[in-house]
Write an enzyme that holds these catalytic residues in place. Sequence first.
Site, PDB file in Angstrom:
ATOM      1  N   ARG A   1       4.006  -1.599  10.843  1.00  0.00           N
ATOM      2  CA  ARG A   1       4.066  -2.919  10.205  1.00  0.00           C
ATOM      3  C   ARG A   1       4.782  -2.834   8.867  1.00  0.00           C
ATOM      4  NH1 ARG A   1      -0.258  -7.681   8.455  1.00  0.00           N
ATOM      5  NH2 ARG A   1       0.688  -9.081   9.953  1.00  0.00           N
TER       6      ARG A   1
ATOM      7  N   TYR B   1       0.833  -1.205   0.000  1.00  0.00           N
ATOM      8  CA  TYR B   1       0.000   0.000   0.000  1.00  0.00           C
ATOM      9  C   TYR B   1       0.871   1.261   0.000  1.00  0.00           C
ATOM     10  CZ  TYR B   1      -3.474  -3.549   0.501  1.00  0.00           C
ATOM     11  OH  TYR B   1      -4.242  -4.652   0.260  1.00  0.00           O
TER      12      TYR B   1
HETATM   13  C1  LIG Z   1      -8.710 -12.041   5.311  1.00  0.00           C
HETATM   14  C2  LIG Z   1      -7.395 -11.358   5.507  1.00  0.00           C
HETATM   15  C3  LIG Z   1      -7.350  -9.986   5.625  1.00  0.00           C
HETATM   16  C4  LIG Z   1      -6.131  -9.328   5.870  1.00  0.00           C
HETATM   17  N1  LIG Z   1      -6.134  -7.976   6.059  1.00  0.00           N
HETATM   18  C5  LIG Z   1      -4.988  -7.345   6.429  1.00  0.00           C
HETATM   19  C6  LIG Z   1      -5.000  -5.965   6.795  1.00  0.00           C
HETATM   20  O1  LIG Z   1      -6.052  -5.307   6.836  1.00  0.00           O
HETATM   21  N2  LIG Z   1      -3.811  -5.400   7.136  1.00  0.00           N
HETATM   22  C7  LIG Z   1      -2.633  -6.108   7.131  1.00  0.00           C
HETATM   23  O2  LIG Z   1      -1.571  -5.555   7.449  1.00  0.00           O
HETATM   24  N3  LIG Z   1      -2.602  -7.419   6.808  1.00  0.00           N
HETATM   25  C8  LIG Z   1      -3.743  -8.055   6.483  1.00  0.00           C
HETATM   26  N4  LIG Z   1      -3.733  -9.407   6.231  1.00  0.00           N
HETATM   27  C9  LIG Z   1      -2.500 -10.172   6.480  1.00  0.00           C
HETATM   28  C10 LIG Z   1      -2.512 -10.749   7.904  1.00  0.00           C
HETATM   29  O3  LIG Z   1      -2.409  -9.717   8.875  1.00  0.00           O
HETATM   30  C11 LIG Z   1      -1.347 -11.739   8.142  1.00  0.00           C
HETATM   31  O4  LIG Z   1      -0.114 -11.096   7.902  1.00  0.00           O
HETATM   32  C12 LIG Z   1      -1.485 -12.953   7.219  1.00  0.00           C
HETATM   33  O5  LIG Z   1      -2.795 -13.481   7.249  1.00  0.00           O
HETATM   34  C13 LIG Z   1      -0.503 -14.042   7.625  1.00  0.00           C
HETATM   35  O6  LIG Z   1      -0.763 -14.473   8.939  1.00  0.00           O
HETATM   36  P1  LIG Z   1      -1.512 -15.900   9.203  1.00  0.00           P
HETATM   37  O7  LIG Z   1      -0.680 -16.955   8.518  1.00  0.00           O
HETATM   38  O8  LIG Z   1      -1.514 -16.045  10.707  1.00  0.00           O
HETATM   39  O9  LIG Z   1      -2.861 -15.797   8.607  1.00  0.00           O
HETATM   40  C14 LIG Z   1      -4.928 -10.078   5.961  1.00  0.00           C
HETATM   41  C15 LIG Z   1      -4.994 -11.466   5.810  1.00  0.00           C
HETATM   42  C16 LIG Z   1      -6.189 -12.109   5.605  1.00  0.00           C
HETATM   43  C17 LIG Z   1      -6.216 -13.607   5.507  1.00  0.00           C
END
Ligand SMILES: Cc1cc2nc3c(=O)[nH]c(=O)nc-3n(C[C@H](O)[C@H](O)[C@H](O)COP(=O)(O)O)c2cc1C
Length: 379
Positions: free
Chosen positions: A238, A191
Amino acid sequence: MSAHSLFAPLQVGAWSLKHRIALAPLTRKRATKASYRQHHVQYALASEYYAQRATPGGLLITEATGISDTSLGMDTAPGIWTAEHRDAWIDVVQAVKRKAPDATVVMQLWHRGRACHSDFLPGKQLPVAPSAIAISDATVANERGELVPYEVPRALEAGEIPGIVEDYRQACHHAKAAGFDGVEVHAANGYLINQFLESGTNRRTDAYGGSIANRIRFCVQVVQAAVDVFGADRVGVRFSPYGTFGDMHDDDPIALYTEAIRAVTRLHVAYVHLVEPRVAGAGDAQHPASTPSIEPLADAVRAGGAVLIRAGGYTPTTAHDTVAAGRSDLIAFGRPFIANPDLPARILHGWPLTPYNRATFYTPGPEGYIDYPVFSKAS
Ligand SMILES: Cc1cc2nc3c(=O)[nH]c(=O)nc-3n(C[C@H](O)[C@H](O)[C@H](O)COP(=O)(O)O)c2cc1C
Protein backbone atom coordinates in the site's frame (compact mmCIF):
# COMPACT_ATOMS: atom_id res chain seq x y z
CA MET A 1 -27.77 1.81 -9.93
CA SER A 2 -26.10 -0.99 -11.84
CA ALA A 3 -23.30 -2.27 -9.62
CA HIS A 4 -22.23 -5.05 -11.91
CA SER A 5 -18.68 -3.85 -12.44
CA LEU A 6 -18.08 -4.46 -8.74
CA PHE A 7 -19.43 -8.01 -8.89
CA ALA A 8 -17.33 -9.45 -11.68
CA PRO A 9 -14.93 -12.12 -10.44
CA LEU A 10 -11.24 -11.35 -10.36
CA GLN A 11 -8.04 -13.30 -9.84
CA VAL A 12 -5.64 -11.45 -7.55
CA GLY A 13 -2.40 -13.38 -7.38
CA ALA A 14 -3.28 -16.67 -5.69
CA TRP A 15 -6.78 -15.56 -4.66
CA SER A 16 -10.01 -16.00 -6.59
CA LEU A 17 -12.29 -13.13 -5.68
CA LYS A 18 -15.99 -12.96 -6.48
CA HIS A 19 -16.36 -9.20 -6.13
CA ARG A 20 -14.32 -6.01 -6.17
CA ILE A 21 -15.24 -4.49 -2.78
CA ALA A 22 -12.38 -4.83 -0.28
CA LEU A 23 -12.29 -3.98 3.40
CA ALA A 24 -9.62 -1.27 3.71
CA PRO A 25 -7.12 -1.57 6.56
CA LEU A 26 -8.67 0.13 9.59
CA THR A 27 -6.98 0.64 12.94
CA ARG A 28 -9.61 0.33 15.67
CA LYS A 29 -7.48 0.51 18.83
CA ARG A 30 -9.40 -2.20 20.70
CA ALA A 31 -6.33 -4.25 21.74
CA THR A 32 -6.05 -2.48 25.07
CA LYS A 33 -3.58 -3.47 27.75
CA ALA A 34 -6.18 -3.58 30.51
CA SER A 35 -8.23 -6.53 29.30
CA TYR A 36 -5.63 -8.92 27.88
CA ARG A 37 -3.09 -11.38 29.11
CA GLN A 38 -0.37 -9.82 27.06
CA HIS A 39 0.18 -6.44 25.52
CA HIS A 40 -0.90 -5.99 21.87
CA VAL A 41 -2.95 -9.19 21.81
CA GLN A 42 -5.86 -8.70 19.42
CA TYR A 43 -9.23 -7.91 21.02
CA ALA A 44 -11.47 -10.96 21.53
CA LEU A 45 -14.36 -9.36 19.62
CA ALA A 46 -12.17 -8.82 16.56
CA SER A 47 -13.24 -12.30 15.42
CA GLU A 48 -16.84 -11.16 15.32
CA TYR A 49 -15.95 -7.79 13.76
CA TYR A 50 -14.01 -9.32 10.86
CA ALA A 51 -16.48 -12.20 10.39
CA GLN A 52 -19.31 -9.68 10.09
CA ARG A 53 -17.47 -8.15 7.12
CA ALA A 54 -16.49 -11.44 5.44
CA THR A 55 -18.30 -12.42 2.23
CA PRO A 56 -17.87 -15.28 -0.25
CA GLY A 57 -14.96 -14.38 -2.48
CA GLY A 58 -14.38 -11.05 -0.72
CA LEU A 59 -11.03 -9.52 0.25
CA LEU A 60 -10.48 -8.32 3.82
CA ILE A 61 -7.34 -6.38 4.75
CA THR A 62 -6.78 -6.23 8.51
CA GLU A 63 -5.96 -3.20 10.55
CA ALA A 64 -2.28 -2.29 10.64
CA THR A 65 -0.52 -4.80 12.92
CA GLY A 66 2.81 -4.27 14.66
CA ILE A 67 5.75 -6.39 13.49
CA SER A 68 7.96 -6.00 16.59
CA ASP A 69 7.95 -4.62 20.12
CA THR A 70 9.52 -1.42 18.84
CA SER A 71 7.20 -1.00 15.85
CA LEU A 72 4.13 0.50 17.45
CA GLY A 73 4.76 3.11 20.13
CA MET A 74 1.08 3.11 21.03
CA ASP A 75 -0.72 0.82 23.41
CA THR A 76 -3.94 -0.22 21.69
CA ALA A 77 -2.89 -1.75 18.36
CA PRO A 78 -2.51 -5.49 17.84
CA GLY A 79 0.81 -7.13 17.14
CA ILE A 80 2.07 -10.26 15.39
CA TRP A 81 5.51 -10.75 16.93
CA THR A 82 4.73 -13.30 19.67
CA ALA A 83 3.03 -16.69 19.82
CA GLU A 84 0.22 -15.13 21.89
CA HIS A 85 -0.36 -12.53 19.18
CA ARG A 86 -0.45 -15.29 16.56
CA ASP A 87 -2.95 -17.35 18.55
CA ALA A 88 -5.34 -14.42 18.95
CA TRP A 89 -5.20 -13.84 15.19
CA ILE A 90 -5.88 -17.56 14.54
CA ASP A 91 -9.28 -17.01 16.15
CA VAL A 92 -9.93 -14.09 13.77
CA VAL A 93 -8.93 -16.01 10.64
CA GLN A 94 -11.01 -19.01 11.67
CA ALA A 95 -14.06 -16.87 12.36
CA VAL A 96 -13.73 -15.28 8.91
CA LYS A 97 -13.41 -18.68 7.22
CA ARG A 98 -16.37 -20.09 9.15
CA LYS A 99 -18.51 -17.25 7.84
CA ALA A 100 -17.14 -17.45 4.28
CA PRO A 101 -14.72 -20.29 3.52
CA ASP A 102 -13.58 -18.69 0.28
CA ALA A 103 -13.03 -15.21 1.70
CA THR A 104 -9.46 -13.92 1.49
CA VAL A 105 -7.98 -12.24 4.55
CA VAL A 106 -4.59 -10.55 4.52
CA MET A 107 -2.75 -8.88 7.36
CA GLN A 108 -1.41 -5.36 7.03
CA LEU A 109 2.11 -5.15 8.51
CA TRP A 110 3.06 -2.01 10.42
CA HIS A 111 6.08 -0.17 11.74
CA ARG A 112 5.26 3.39 12.75
CA GLY A 113 8.82 4.73 12.75
CA ARG A 114 8.84 8.30 14.06
CA ALA A 115 5.03 8.49 14.31
CA CYS A 116 4.79 7.46 17.94
CA HIS A 117 5.88 8.43 21.46
CA SER A 118 8.74 7.00 23.54
CA ASP A 119 6.39 6.48 26.50
CA PHE A 120 5.02 3.44 24.68
CA LEU A 121 8.32 1.96 23.51
CA PRO A 122 10.34 -0.60 25.52
CA GLY A 123 12.59 1.20 28.00
CA LYS A 124 11.13 4.50 26.79
CA GLN A 125 13.62 4.49 23.95
CA LEU A 126 13.27 7.12 21.26
CA PRO A 127 11.26 6.31 18.14
CA VAL A 128 13.42 5.43 15.14
CA ALA A 129 13.31 6.85 11.63
CA PRO A 130 15.53 7.14 8.56
CA SER A 131 16.65 10.59 9.73
CA ALA A 132 16.42 12.59 12.95
CA ILE A 133 13.52 14.75 11.80
CA ALA A 134 10.44 15.15 14.01
CA ILE A 135 6.87 15.38 12.79
CA SER A 136 6.39 19.13 13.12
CA ASP A 137 2.79 19.70 12.09
CA ALA A 138 0.95 17.47 14.58
CA THR A 139 0.95 16.41 18.24
CA VAL A 140 1.00 12.98 19.86
CA ALA A 141 -0.47 11.58 23.09
CA ASN A 142 1.99 10.57 25.79
CA GLU A 143 1.40 7.99 28.54
CA ARG A 144 -0.64 10.44 30.58
CA GLY A 145 -2.85 11.20 27.59
CA GLU A 146 -1.46 14.69 27.15
CA LEU A 147 -0.97 15.96 23.62
CA VAL A 148 2.68 16.86 23.23
CA PRO A 149 4.99 17.66 20.30
CA TYR A 150 6.54 14.67 18.57
CA GLU A 151 10.08 13.84 19.70
CA VAL A 152 13.04 14.03 17.37
CA PRO A 153 13.48 10.37 16.39
CA ARG A 154 16.78 8.53 16.41
CA ALA A 155 18.17 7.95 12.92
CA LEU A 156 18.62 4.24 12.30
CA GLU A 157 22.17 3.02 11.78
CA ALA A 158 22.58 1.29 8.42
CA GLY A 159 23.57 -1.85 10.31
CA GLU A 160 20.20 -1.93 12.14
CA ILE A 161 18.07 -1.94 9.02
CA PRO A 162 18.52 -5.63 8.12
CA GLY A 163 17.25 -6.46 11.61
CA ILE A 164 14.02 -4.56 10.94
CA VAL A 165 13.63 -6.43 7.65
CA GLU A 166 14.03 -9.64 9.67
CA ASP A 167 11.28 -8.45 12.04
CA TYR A 168 8.98 -8.16 9.02
CA ARG A 169 10.01 -11.65 7.90
CA GLN A 170 9.29 -13.10 11.34
CA ALA A 171 5.92 -11.30 11.40
CA CYS A 172 5.13 -12.93 8.04
CA HIS A 173 5.93 -16.35 9.46
CA HIS A 174 3.53 -15.71 12.33
CA ALA A 175 0.86 -14.37 9.97
CA LYS A 176 1.22 -17.47 7.82
CA ALA A 177 1.01 -19.72 10.87
CA ALA A 178 -2.13 -17.87 11.92
CA GLY A 179 -3.75 -18.86 8.62
CA PHE A 180 -3.66 -15.55 6.78
CA ASP A 181 -3.90 -15.80 3.00
CA GLY A 182 -1.19 -13.18 2.61
CA VAL A 183 0.09 -9.84 3.81
CA GLU A 184 -0.11 -6.21 2.79
CA VAL A 185 3.09 -4.22 3.37
CA HIS A 186 2.05 -0.84 4.76
CA ALA A 187 4.23 1.64 2.89
CA ALA A 188 1.68 4.46 3.20
CA ASN A 189 0.35 7.17 5.47
CA GLY A 190 3.59 8.49 6.91
CA TYR A 191 4.91 5.40 8.72
CA LEU A 192 8.41 3.93 8.64
CA ILE A 193 8.56 2.65 5.07
CA ASN A 194 6.91 5.84 3.83
CA GLN A 195 9.49 7.84 5.84
CA PHE A 196 12.25 6.07 3.92
CA LEU A 197 10.57 6.75 0.58
CA GLU A 198 10.12 10.51 0.86
CA SER A 199 12.99 12.97 0.54
CA GLY A 200 11.45 15.22 3.22
CA THR A 201 11.97 12.58 5.91
CA ASN A 202 14.93 10.68 4.45
CA ARG A 203 18.13 12.74 4.42
CA ARG A 204 20.42 9.74 4.63
CA THR A 205 23.66 9.68 2.72
CA ASP A 206 24.13 5.90 2.75
CA ALA A 207 22.64 3.19 0.53
CA TYR A 208 19.16 3.91 1.98
CA GLY A 209 19.02 7.63 1.13
CA GLY A 210 19.61 10.14 -1.63
CA SER A 211 18.54 8.78 -5.01
CA ILE A 212 15.09 7.30 -5.50
CA ALA A 213 16.73 3.91 -6.01
CA ASN A 214 18.27 4.22 -2.55
CA ARG A 215 15.13 5.55 -0.83
CA ILE A 216 13.00 2.68 -2.10
CA ARG A 217 15.61 0.09 -1.03
CA PHE A 218 14.13 -0.55 2.45
CA CYS A 219 10.63 -0.93 1.02
CA VAL A 220 11.82 -3.40 -1.59
CA GLN A 221 13.73 -5.40 1.03
CA VAL A 222 10.63 -5.65 3.22
CA VAL A 223 8.47 -6.69 0.27
CA GLN A 224 11.11 -9.27 -0.69
CA ALA A 225 11.01 -10.70 2.84
CA ALA A 226 7.21 -11.03 2.60
CA VAL A 227 7.57 -12.63 -0.83
CA ASP A 228 10.12 -15.09 0.56
CA VAL A 229 7.63 -16.25 3.19
CA PHE A 230 4.29 -16.15 1.36
CA GLY A 231 5.21 -16.17 -2.34
CA ALA A 232 4.73 -13.05 -4.46
CA ASP A 233 1.17 -13.98 -5.40
CA ARG A 234 0.13 -13.52 -1.75
CA VAL A 235 1.71 -10.13 -1.12
CA GLY A 236 0.32 -6.63 -1.66
CA VAL A 237 1.81 -3.20 -1.02
CA ARG A 238 0.00 0.00 0.00
CA PHE A 239 1.27 3.44 -1.03
CA SER A 240 -0.16 6.92 -0.38
CA PRO A 241 1.65 9.05 -2.94
CA TYR A 242 0.49 12.29 -1.36
CA GLY A 243 1.47 11.39 2.20
CA THR A 244 0.03 12.39 5.52
CA PHE A 245 2.32 14.88 7.14
CA GLY A 246 3.08 18.24 5.60
CA ASP A 247 6.84 17.86 5.72
CA MET A 248 6.87 14.55 3.92
CA HIS A 249 5.98 15.43 0.41
CA ASP A 250 8.57 14.53 -2.13
CA ASP A 251 9.47 17.04 -4.81
CA ASP A 252 8.27 14.67 -7.49
CA PRO A 253 5.86 12.07 -6.10
CA ILE A 254 5.01 10.69 -9.51
CA ALA A 255 8.67 9.94 -10.28
CA LEU A 256 9.23 8.46 -6.82
CA TYR A 257 6.16 6.25 -6.77
CA THR A 258 6.51 5.19 -10.39
CA GLU A 259 9.91 3.79 -9.50
CA ALA A 260 8.64 2.23 -6.25
CA ILE A 261 5.77 0.58 -8.12
CA ARG A 262 8.14 -0.68 -10.82
CA ALA A 263 10.39 -2.17 -8.15
CA VAL A 264 7.64 -4.03 -6.31
CA THR A 265 5.89 -5.21 -9.46
CA ARG A 266 9.23 -6.60 -10.65
CA LEU A 267 8.91 -8.89 -7.61
CA HIS A 268 5.50 -9.93 -9.07
CA VAL A 269 3.42 -8.84 -6.07
CA ALA A 270 -0.28 -9.69 -6.33
CA TYR A 271 -1.53 -6.13 -5.94
CA VAL A 272 -0.63 -2.53 -5.39
CA HIS A 273 -3.01 -0.50 -3.26
CA LEU A 274 -3.03 3.25 -3.84
CA VAL A 275 -4.62 5.78 -1.50
CA GLU A 276 -6.26 8.65 -3.39
CA PRO A 277 -4.80 12.12 -2.88
CA ARG A 278 -8.16 13.38 -1.66
CA VAL A 279 -7.89 11.69 1.74
CA ALA A 280 -5.18 12.04 4.37
CA GLY A 281 -4.59 9.03 6.63
CA ALA A 282 -7.51 8.33 8.91
CA GLY A 283 -8.85 11.87 9.02
CA ASP A 284 -11.80 13.46 7.30
CA ALA A 285 -9.45 16.14 5.95
CA GLN A 286 -9.21 16.39 2.20
CA HIS A 287 -6.17 17.52 0.29
CA PRO A 288 -6.71 20.61 -1.86
CA ALA A 289 -8.42 20.11 -5.19
CA SER A 290 -5.19 21.18 -6.86
CA THR A 291 -3.44 17.97 -5.74
CA PRO A 292 -2.24 16.17 -8.85
CA SER A 293 -3.86 12.96 -9.99
CA ILE A 294 -2.43 9.50 -9.34
CA GLU A 295 -3.55 8.27 -12.78
CA PRO A 296 0.05 7.82 -14.03
CA LEU A 297 0.69 5.57 -11.04
CA ALA A 298 -2.37 3.48 -11.80
CA ASP A 299 -0.86 3.00 -15.24
CA ALA A 300 2.46 1.96 -13.68
CA VAL A 301 0.71 -0.71 -11.59
CA ARG A 302 -0.98 -2.11 -14.69
CA ALA A 303 2.24 -1.94 -16.70
CA GLY A 304 3.90 -3.96 -13.95
CA GLY A 305 1.24 -6.66 -14.23
CA ALA A 306 -0.19 -6.23 -10.71
CA VAL A 307 -3.83 -5.85 -9.72
CA LEU A 308 -4.73 -2.29 -8.72
CA ILE A 309 -6.74 -1.41 -5.61
CA ARG A 310 -7.72 2.23 -5.05
CA ALA A 311 -9.10 3.61 -1.80
CA GLY A 312 -10.18 6.90 -0.40
CA GLY A 313 -13.51 8.71 -0.47
CA TYR A 314 -15.33 6.23 -2.71
CA THR A 315 -19.09 5.88 -2.75
CA PRO A 316 -20.91 2.89 -4.26
CA THR A 317 -21.49 4.97 -7.40
CA THR A 318 -17.95 6.30 -7.84
CA ALA A 319 -16.54 2.85 -7.07
CA HIS A 320 -18.73 1.30 -9.75
CA ASP A 321 -17.84 4.01 -12.26
CA THR A 322 -14.11 3.71 -11.55
CA VAL A 323 -14.06 -0.07 -12.00
CA ALA A 324 -16.43 0.09 -14.99
CA ALA A 325 -14.10 2.60 -16.65
CA GLY A 326 -11.16 0.25 -16.09
CA ARG A 327 -9.46 2.75 -13.75
CA SER A 328 -9.19 0.25 -10.90
CA ASP A 329 -9.64 -3.49 -10.40
CA LEU A 330 -10.90 -3.25 -6.84
CA ILE A 331 -12.01 -0.49 -4.50
CA ALA A 332 -11.21 -0.66 -0.80
CA PHE A 333 -13.78 0.98 1.48
CA GLY A 334 -12.80 2.24 4.92
CA ARG A 335 -15.28 4.37 6.83
CA PRO A 336 -18.37 3.04 4.99
CA PHE A 337 -17.32 -0.55 5.83
CA ILE A 338 -17.00 0.34 9.53
CA ALA A 339 -20.65 1.39 9.61
CA ASN A 340 -21.99 -1.20 7.15
CA PRO A 341 -20.82 -4.73 7.95
CA ASP A 342 -22.87 -5.96 4.97
CA LEU A 343 -21.48 -3.32 2.60
CA PRO A 344 -21.17 -5.60 -0.47
CA ALA A 345 -24.82 -6.68 -0.18
CA ARG A 346 -25.94 -3.08 0.27
CA ILE A 347 -24.02 -2.04 -2.83
CA LEU A 348 -25.34 -4.99 -4.84
CA HIS A 349 -28.95 -4.24 -3.96
CA GLY A 350 -28.69 -0.46 -3.85
CA TRP A 351 -29.71 -0.40 -0.19
CA PRO A 352 -28.95 2.79 1.77
CA LEU A 353 -25.76 3.06 3.84
CA THR A 354 -25.69 3.69 7.58
CA PRO A 355 -23.60 6.82 8.33
CA TYR A 356 -20.43 6.19 10.36
CA ASN A 357 -19.88 7.58 13.83
CA ARG A 358 -16.33 8.94 14.01
CA ALA A 359 -16.59 9.22 17.84
CA THR A 360 -16.35 5.42 18.20
CA PHE A 361 -13.67 4.71 15.57
CA TYR A 362 -11.01 4.33 18.26
CA THR A 363 -12.85 3.79 21.55
CA PRO A 364 -12.21 0.55 23.45
CA GLY A 365 -14.99 -2.01 23.61
CA PRO A 366 -17.80 -3.24 21.40
CA GLU A 367 -19.63 0.02 20.80
CA GLY A 368 -19.21 1.25 17.25
CA TYR A 369 -17.35 -1.98 16.50
CA ILE A 370 -19.66 -4.96 16.27
CA ASP A 371 -23.02 -3.24 16.80
CA TYR A 372 -23.62 -1.65 13.39
CA PRO A 373 -26.69 -3.40 11.95
CA VAL A 374 -27.01 -5.27 8.69
CA PHE A 375 -29.66 -3.85 6.38
CA SER A 376 -33.21 -4.72 7.19
CA LYS A 377 -36.15 -3.71 5.02
CA ALA A 378 -38.12 -2.96 8.16
CA SER A 379 -35.61 -0.41 9.45
C1 LIG B 1 -10.57 4.62 11.72
C2 LIG B 1 -9.57 4.53 10.61
C3 LIG B 1 -8.45 3.74 10.76
C4 LIG B 1 -7.53 3.59 9.71
N1 LIG B 1 -6.48 2.74 9.87
C5 LIG B 1 -5.66 2.48 8.81
C6 LIG B 1 -4.65 1.47 8.91
O1 LIG B 1 -4.51 0.77 9.92
N2 LIG B 1 -3.86 1.28 7.82
C7 LIG B 1 -4.00 2.01 6.66
O2 LIG B 1 -3.26 1.81 5.69
N3 LIG B 1 -4.97 2.95 6.55
C8 LIG B 1 -5.80 3.19 7.57
N4 LIG B 1 -6.84 4.09 7.44
C9 LIG B 1 -7.11 4.66 6.11
C10 LIG B 1 -8.15 3.82 5.37
O3 LIG B 1 -7.63 2.54 5.02
C11 LIG B 1 -8.64 4.50 4.07
O4 LIG B 1 -7.54 4.74 3.21
C12 LIG B 1 -9.35 5.81 4.39
O5 LIG B 1 -10.30 5.65 5.42
C13 LIG B 1 -10.05 6.35 3.15
O6 LIG B 1 -11.02 5.44 2.70
P1 LIG B 1 -12.61 5.73 2.97
O7 LIG B 1 -12.91 7.08 2.37
O8 LIG B 1 -13.32 4.60 2.26
O9 LIG B 1 -12.80 5.74 4.44
C14 LIG B 1 -7.75 4.27 8.48
C15 LIG B 1 -8.87 5.09 8.36
C16 LIG B 1 -9.79 5.21 9.37
C17 LIG B 1 -11.02 6.05 9.17
